[in-house]
Design a protein around this motif. Sequence first.
Motif, PDB file in Angstrom:
ATOM      1  N   PHE A  58       0.858  -1.186   0.000  1.00  0.00           N
ATOM      2  CA  PHE A  58       0.000   0.000   0.000  1.00  0.00           C
ATOM      3  C   PHE A  58       0.893   1.234   0.000  1.00  0.00           C
ATOM      4  O   PHE A  58       1.701   1.428   0.913  1.00  0.00           O
ATOM      5  CB  PHE A  58      -0.904   0.003   1.236  1.00  0.00           C
ATOM      6  N   ILE A  59       0.774   2.054  -1.048  1.00  0.00           N
ATOM      7  CA  ILE A  59       1.613   3.254  -1.169  1.00  0.00           C
ATOM      8  C   ILE A  59       1.022   4.370  -0.297  1.00  0.00           C
ATOM      9  O   ILE A  59      -0.019   4.929  -0.618  1.00  0.00           O
ATOM     10  CB  ILE A  59       1.707   3.734  -2.636  1.00  0.00           C
ATOM     11  N   LYS A  60       1.695   4.674   0.785  1.00  0.00           N
ATOM     12  CA  LYS A  60       1.225   5.738   1.675  1.00  0.00           C
ATOM     13  C   LYS A  60       1.691   7.110   1.185  1.00  0.00           C
ATOM     14  O   LYS A  60       1.036   8.117   1.423  1.00  0.00           O
ATOM     15  CB  LYS A  60       1.722   5.491   3.104  1.00  0.00           C
ATOM     16  N   LYS A  61       2.831   7.128   0.493  1.00  0.00           N
ATOM     17  CA  LYS A  61       3.344   8.376  -0.067  1.00  0.00           C
ATOM     18  C   LYS A  61       4.315   8.060  -1.193  1.00  0.00           C
ATOM     19  O   LYS A  61       5.175   7.193  -1.046  1.00  0.00           O
ATOM     20  CB  LYS A  61       4.058   9.203   1.010  1.00  0.00           C
ATOM     21  N   GLY A  62       4.171   8.779  -2.317  1.00  0.00           N
ATOM     22  CA  GLY A  62       5.120   8.625  -3.410  1.00  0.00           C
ATOM     23  C   GLY A  62       4.535   7.972  -4.650  1.00  0.00           C
ATOM     24  O   GLY A  62       3.339   7.685  -4.722  1.00  0.00           O
ATOM     25  N   LYS A  63       5.417   7.736  -5.629  1.00  0.00           N
ATOM     26  CA  LYS A  63       5.017   7.141  -6.900  1.00  0.00           C
ATOM     27  C   LYS A  63       5.918   5.950  -7.222  1.00  0.00           C
ATOM     28  O   LYS A  63       7.117   5.977  -6.951  1.00  0.00           O
ATOM     29  CB  LYS A  63       5.092   8.175  -8.025  1.00  0.00           C
ATOM     30  N   VAL A  64       5.325   4.935  -7.821  1.00  0.00           N
ATOM     31  CA  VAL A  64       6.024   3.685  -8.108  1.00  0.00           C
ATOM     32  C   VAL A  64       5.761   3.284  -9.557  1.00  0.00           C
ATOM     33  O   VAL A  64       4.631   3.396 -10.035  1.00  0.00           O
ATOM     34  CB  VAL A  64       5.525   2.563  -7.170  1.00  0.00           C
ATOM     35  N   LYS A  65       6.793   2.843 -10.249  1.00  0.00           N
ATOM     36  CA  LYS A  65       6.592   2.329 -11.603  1.00  0.00           C
ATOM     37  C   LYS A  65       6.462   0.814 -11.560  1.00  0.00           C
ATOM     38  O   LYS A  65       7.199   0.131 -10.850  1.00  0.00           O
ATOM     39  CB  LYS A  65       7.746   2.739 -12.529  1.00  0.00           C
TER      40      LYS A  65
END
Length: 238
Positions: A58-65
């Motif tokens: 779960f992405i709580k902050k930021g961006k992921v490719k």
Amino acid sequence: MSLAGLFPIDKWNFKSQSILNNLPEDERADLYSHMQEQRYGKGEIIFREGTVASGIFFIKKGKVKKYQVDQAGKEQIIYVANTGELMGYHAILAEEYYPDSAATLEECIISFIPKEDFTAVLERSSVLPRRLLKALSHEFTVLTNSISVFAHRSVKERLAIALIVLREKFKAETLPGEEIVINLSRSDLANMVGTGNENIVRFLTEFKAAGILNTQGRKIWITDVKELIRLSGYGISG
């Protein structure tokens, strides 16, 4: 500027952000109690394609490719995930290996939920299974649309589409009144569009000369969204 009526942005965005929204309080608390928070630096690998699926993220902050690597070692970026999105649940639900890799595009805070804990919450939940099914159905539509675009659109059109989609991604964390800045390396942009760096540089230079965008280093500002939509092949009517 809103894209409503101008560009079909829903065809390009997964909807995993809606999975955890407004869950019943007991189910939400149950799920969050199993989250193990971790900080990642820019460019760190979160999981790799073909490895055992040990849980969801779960992405709580930021961006992921999210990307796959071909036999020549070249990346193809499938999707850019934003704050609030879930990753890795496809593999857990299918009881398969991770179908792609994930790496951070910037500093991120990401929570991990072990497979056993996630499936236990899923079995007890009255809402989560339907949310996941709906998200998976929409993602199939998004991926089908992406495949069609790669087959039928030119590199220039694909770049225009990628810039429109990225603008929406970076808009999500931009304060009202501030300029929306796309902060992405040229190689990542090339891997998203499915072309070489030289083509990206050439078309960005062309777009800049036409007054569609400005650049500074790796940063890109879109100054004429409507013209970019026209170049994408969708036209103002969407």
